[in-house]
Write a protein that holds these residues in place. Sequence first.
Motif, PDB file in Angstrom:
ATOM      1  N   GLU A 101     -19.794   3.460 118.074  1.00 30.16           N
ATOM      2  CA  GLU A 101     -20.291   2.773 116.872  1.00 30.16           C
ATOM      3  C   GLU A 101     -19.152   2.137 116.085  1.00 30.16           C
ATOM      4  OE1 GLU A 101     -23.586   2.586 116.154  1.00 30.16           O
ATOM      5  OE2 GLU A 101     -23.074   1.250 114.471  1.00 30.16           O
ATOM      6  N   GLU A 142     -19.674  11.381 105.750  1.00 30.32           N
ATOM      7  CA  GLU A 142     -19.154  10.180 106.410  1.00 30.32           C
ATOM      8  C   GLU A 142     -19.565  10.166 107.883  1.00 30.32           C
ATOM      9  OE1 GLU A 142     -14.843   9.291 105.118  1.00 30.32           O
ATOM     10  OE2 GLU A 142     -14.964  11.464 105.308  1.00 30.32           O
ATOM     11  N   SER A 143     -19.406   9.008 108.480  1.00 35.55           N
ATOM     12  CA  SER A 143     -19.566   8.844 109.932  1.00 35.55           C
ATOM     13  C   SER A 143     -20.864   9.449 110.464  1.00 35.55           C
ATOM     14  CB  SER A 143     -18.379   9.460 110.677  1.00 35.55           C
ATOM     15  OG  SER A 143     -17.169   8.921 110.202  1.00 35.55           O
ATOM     16  N   VAL A 190     -23.952   9.274 112.500  1.00 28.48           N
ATOM     17  CA  VAL A 190     -24.336   8.419 113.625  1.00 28.48           C
ATOM     18  C   VAL A 190     -25.268   9.155 114.593  1.00 28.48           C
ATOM     19  CG1 VAL A 190     -22.261   8.997 115.001  1.00 28.48           C
ATOM     20  CG2 VAL A 190     -23.432   6.826 115.400  1.00 28.48           C
ATOM     21  N   ILE A 191     -26.266   8.400 115.058  1.00 28.16           N
ATOM     22  CA  ILE A 191     -27.196   8.881 116.097  1.00 28.16           C
ATOM     23  C   ILE A 191     -26.993   7.969 117.305  1.00 28.16           C
ATOM     24  CG2 ILE A 191     -29.663   9.033 116.746  1.00 28.16           C
ATOM     25  CD1 ILE A 191     -28.861  11.282 114.841  1.00 28.16           C
ATOM     26  N   LEU A 236     -31.458   6.404 120.770  1.00 28.98           N
ATOM     27  CA  LEU A 236     -32.376   7.409 120.198  1.00 28.98           C
ATOM     28  C   LEU A 236     -32.657   7.189 118.715  1.00 28.98           C
ATOM     29  CD1 LEU A 236     -30.923  10.605 121.943  1.00 28.98           C
ATOM     30  CD2 LEU A 236     -33.061   9.432 122.480  1.00 28.98           C
ATOM     31  N   ARG A 237     -32.280   6.036 118.208  1.00 27.65           N
ATOM     32  CA  ARG A 237     -32.483   5.771 116.776  1.00 27.65           C
ATOM     33  C   ARG A 237     -33.953   5.449 116.454  1.00 27.65           C
ATOM     34  NH1 ARG A 237     -26.872   2.308 116.165  1.00 27.65           N
ATOM     35  NH2 ARG A 237     -25.575   4.096 116.704  1.00 27.65           N
ATOM     36  N   GLY A 268     -36.479   9.728 114.099  1.00 30.31           N
ATOM     37  CA  GLY A 268     -36.430  10.869 113.173  1.00 30.31           C
ATOM     38  C   GLY A 268     -35.222  11.781 113.341  1.00 30.31           C
ATOM     39  N   PHE A 269     -34.373  11.517 114.324  1.00 27.19           N
ATOM     40  CA  PHE A 269     -33.227  12.414 114.544  1.00 27.19           C
ATOM     41  C   PHE A 269     -32.220  12.346 113.381  1.00 27.19           C
ATOM     42  CE2 PHE A 269     -34.465  11.719 119.112  1.00 27.19           C
ATOM     43  CZ  PHE A 269     -34.889  13.009 119.336  1.00 27.19           C
ATOM     44  N   GLY A 270     -32.007  11.138 112.838  1.00 21.63           N
ATOM     45  CA  GLY A 270     -31.078  10.995 111.718  1.00 21.63           C
ATOM     46  C   GLY A 270     -31.549  11.791 110.512  1.00 21.63           C
ATOM     47  N   LEU A 318     -22.042   9.952  99.213  1.00 24.40           N
ATOM     48  CA  LEU A 318     -21.758   9.140 100.391  1.00 24.40           C
ATOM     49  C   LEU A 318     -21.641   7.685  99.961  1.00 24.40           C
ATOM     50  CD1 LEU A 318     -24.602   7.494 101.183  1.00 24.40           C
ATOM     51  CD2 LEU A 318     -25.260   9.744 102.000  1.00 24.40           C
ATOM     52  N   SER A 319     -21.110   6.868 100.869  1.00 18.17           N
ATOM     53  CA  SER A 319     -21.159   5.421 100.622  1.00 18.17           C
ATOM     54  C   SER A 319     -21.690   4.760 101.881  1.00 18.17           C
ATOM     55  CB  SER A 319     -19.777   4.873 100.259  1.00 18.17           C
ATOM     56  OG  SER A 319     -18.920   4.910 101.368  1.00 18.17           O
ATOM     57  N   GLN A 323     -27.328   0.914 105.042  1.00 19.74           N
ATOM     58  CA  GLN A 323     -28.277   1.991 105.364  1.00 19.74           C
ATOM     59  C   GLN A 323     -28.861   2.626 104.096  1.00 19.74           C
ATOM     60  OE1 GLN A 323     -29.200   2.194 108.289  1.00 19.74           O
ATOM     61  NE2 GLN A 323     -27.521   1.558 109.612  1.00 19.74           N
ATOM     62  N   PHE A 381     -32.387   4.136 104.442  1.00 19.20           N
ATOM     63  CA  PHE A 381     -32.429   5.425 105.159  1.00 19.20           C
ATOM     64  C   PHE A 381     -32.130   6.573 104.189  1.00 19.20           C
ATOM     65  CE2 PHE A 381     -29.693   8.554 107.504  1.00 19.20           C
ATOM     66  CZ  PHE A 381     -30.703   9.162 108.238  1.00 19.20           C
ATOM     67  N   TYR A 382     -31.058   6.421 103.386  1.00 14.81           N
ATOM     68  CA  TYR A 382     -30.679   7.498 102.468  1.00 14.81           C
ATOM     69  C   TYR A 382     -31.646   7.615 101.286  1.00 14.81           C
ATOM     70  CZ  TYR A 382     -26.507   7.684 105.310  1.00 14.81           C
ATOM     71  OH  TYR A 382     -25.659   7.815 106.391  1.00 14.81           O
ATOM     72  N   LYS A 437     -34.833   7.240 101.424  1.00 15.44           N
ATOM     73  CA  LYS A 437     -35.971   8.029 101.915  1.00 15.44           C
ATOM     74  C   LYS A 437     -35.661   9.515 101.919  1.00 15.44           C
ATOM     75  CE  LYS A 437     -38.665   4.777 104.445  1.00 15.44           C
ATOM     76  NZ  LYS A 437     -39.147   4.237 105.704  1.00 15.44           N
TER      77      LYS A 437
HETATM   78  N1  ACO Z   1     -32.987   0.806 106.179  1.00  8.72           N
HETATM   79  C1  ACO Z   1     -34.197   1.250 105.801  1.00  8.72           C
HETATM   80  N2  ACO Z   1     -34.821   2.278 106.401  1.00  8.72           N
HETATM   81  C2  ACO Z   1     -34.202   2.861 107.430  1.00  8.72           C
HETATM   82  C3  ACO Z   1     -32.933   2.440 107.899  1.00  8.72           C
HETATM   83  C4  ACO Z   1     -32.315   1.363 107.203  1.00  8.72           C
HETATM   84  N3  ACO Z   1     -31.125   0.907 107.556  1.00  8.72           N
HETATM   85  N4  ACO Z   1     -32.579   3.216 108.943  1.00  8.72           N
HETATM   86  C5  ACO Z   1     -33.601   4.089 109.125  1.00  8.72           C
HETATM   87  N5  ACO Z   1     -34.571   3.853 108.209  1.00  8.72           N
HETATM   88  C6  ACO Z   1     -35.804   4.568 108.042  1.00  8.72           C
HETATM   89  C7  ACO Z   1     -36.612   4.689 109.302  1.00  8.72           C
HETATM   90  O1  ACO Z   1     -37.449   3.566 109.502  1.00  8.72           O
HETATM   91  C8  ACO Z   1     -37.413   5.919 109.022  1.00  8.72           C
HETATM   92  O2  ACO Z   1     -38.484   5.621 108.176  1.00  8.72           O
HETATM   93  P1  ACO Z   1     -39.931   6.355 108.356  1.00  8.72           P
HETATM   94  O3  ACO Z   1     -39.676   7.802 108.058  1.00  8.72           O
HETATM   95  O4  ACO Z   1     -40.799   5.689 107.356  1.00  8.72           O
HETATM   96  O5  ACO Z   1     -40.325   6.111 109.764  1.00  8.72           O
HETATM   97  C9  ACO Z   1     -36.461   6.781 108.216  1.00  8.72           C
HETATM   98  O6  ACO Z   1     -35.490   5.883 107.661  1.00  8.72           O
HETATM   99  C10 ACO Z   1     -35.755   7.812 109.037  1.00  8.72           C
HETATM  100  O7  ACO Z   1     -35.175   7.214 110.144  1.00  8.72           O
HETATM  101  P2  ACO Z   1     -34.603   8.086 111.351  1.00  8.72           P
HETATM  102  O8  ACO Z   1     -35.342   7.771 112.603  1.00  8.72           O
HETATM  103  O9  ACO Z   1     -34.539   9.515 110.958  1.00  8.72           O
HETATM  104  O10 ACO Z   1     -33.119   7.509 111.431  1.00  8.72           O
HETATM  105  P3  ACO Z   1     -32.202   7.415 112.747  1.00  8.72           P
HETATM  106  O11 ACO Z   1     -32.415   8.538 113.650  1.00  8.72           O
HETATM  107  O12 ACO Z   1     -32.296   6.039 113.314  1.00  8.72           O
HETATM  108  O13 ACO Z   1     -30.753   7.590 112.072  1.00  8.72           O
HETATM  109  C11 ACO Z   1     -28.884   6.305 111.297  1.00  8.72           C
HETATM  110  C12 ACO Z   1     -30.341   6.713 111.036  1.00  8.72           C
HETATM  111  C13 ACO Z   1     -28.005   7.551 111.315  1.00  8.72           C
HETATM  112  C14 ACO Z   1     -28.458   5.420 110.133  1.00  8.72           C
HETATM  113  C15 ACO Z   1     -28.817   5.577 112.654  1.00  8.72           C
HETATM  114  O14 ACO Z   1     -29.631   4.447 112.604  1.00  8.72           O
HETATM  115  C16 ACO Z   1     -27.403   5.158 113.071  1.00  8.72           C
HETATM  116  O15 ACO Z   1     -26.704   5.904 113.730  1.00  8.72           O
HETATM  117  N6  ACO Z   1     -26.999   3.932 112.679  1.00  8.72           N
HETATM  118  C17 ACO Z   1     -25.669   3.368 113.066  1.00  8.72           C
HETATM  119  C18 ACO Z   1     -24.523   4.041 112.353  1.00  8.72           C
HETATM  120  C19 ACO Z   1     -24.664   3.951 110.842  1.00  8.72           C
HETATM  121  O16 ACO Z   1     -24.818   2.878 110.259  1.00  8.72           O
HETATM  122  N7  ACO Z   1     -24.548   5.137 110.186  1.00  8.72           N
HETATM  123  C20 ACO Z   1     -24.604   5.260 108.735  1.00  8.72           C
HETATM  124  C21 ACO Z   1     -23.262   4.983 108.139  1.00  8.72           C
HETATM  125  S1  ACO Z   1     -23.194   5.410 106.407  1.00  8.72           S
HETATM  126  C22 ACO Z   1     -22.571   7.000 106.377  1.00  8.72           C
HETATM  127  O17 ACO Z   1     -22.075   7.501 107.365  1.00  8.72           O
HETATM  128  C23 ACO Z   1     -22.612   7.736 105.043  1.00  8.72           C
END
Ligand code: ACO
Length: 183
Positions: free
Chosen positions: A25, A75-76, A78-79, A83-84, A87-89, A111-112, A116, A119-120, A122
């Motif tokens: 990533e 930080e960091s 990542v899934i 498999l994204r 729900g694993f994240g 966090l920053s 995303q 995601f946070y 939610k």
């Molecule tokens: N924007 C809005 N909603 C989101 C996003 C987003 N960027 N990403 C996920 N969601 C939503 C999903 O649609 C889901 O919604 P639902 O419950 O209504 O279905 C909910 O958030 C949960 O999603 P998960 O399936 O649990 O998330 P996932 O397993 O894909 O993990 C993660 C999320 C970790 C961000 C993954 O997509 C990833 O690895 N991304 C690339 C690396 C990255 O950007 N990491 C974050 C860096 S910031 C940090 O480390 C603090």
Amino acid sequence: MELTVVPLHLNKKYMSSCCNLINDEWKRSETARMRSLECSSDTLPTSLIMLKDEEIIGHLKLSPIPSLRDACFVESVVIEKGLRGRGFGTVLMEKAEDYCRTYLQLKTIYLSTKGQEGFYSKLGYTECQPISIYGSYVPTASTDNIKTDSRNNEKSQGAPIPPPMPVNNFKTNMKTYMMKNLI
Ligand code: ACO
């Protein structure tokens, strides 16, 4: 399907695959990445990994915040790419929060992120002021900076708490800072 979240330093056989997962990533030299992962310990920093049927599919790092002893900086997160969105994240973050609350006895997670925020949100994180994770530990007035001066037996303050980072809003370098109270 067996899903667990465990500290990396207690499961060192996953060190190399964890390095690959993160580097897939955010590209970085393997040596630097491994050195960072080797710092994981029972006290912060701690790398947590998510295992699905004994295969590593996720990672996050909990780092200390010098000015806030009862908080950490995530930080960091990542899934694994394939498999994204399943729900694993969410599970990884929830297990990490349990670990912070129960094992590390922390009260707040910061966090920053850049992109995303949804995601946070939610997961219950809200925007906050930028926070610095650099520097050394600065005790707070309410905890252990009240030192007794042996000469006059008066209580004296320790080093002053540094001022907040000079910003006009909650976004720095386009990053959004977010926080969640664990209580
Ligand atoms: N924007 C809005 N909603 C989101 C996003 C987003 N960027 N990403 C996920 N969601 C939503 C999903 O649609 C889901 O919604 P639902 O419950 O209504 O279905 C909910 O958030 C949960 O999603 P998960 O399936 O649990 O998330 P996932 O397993 O894909 O993990 C993660 C999320 C970790 C961000 C993954 O997509 C990833 O690895 N991304 C690339 C690396 C990255 O950007 N990491 C974050 C860096 S910031 C940090 O480390 C603090």
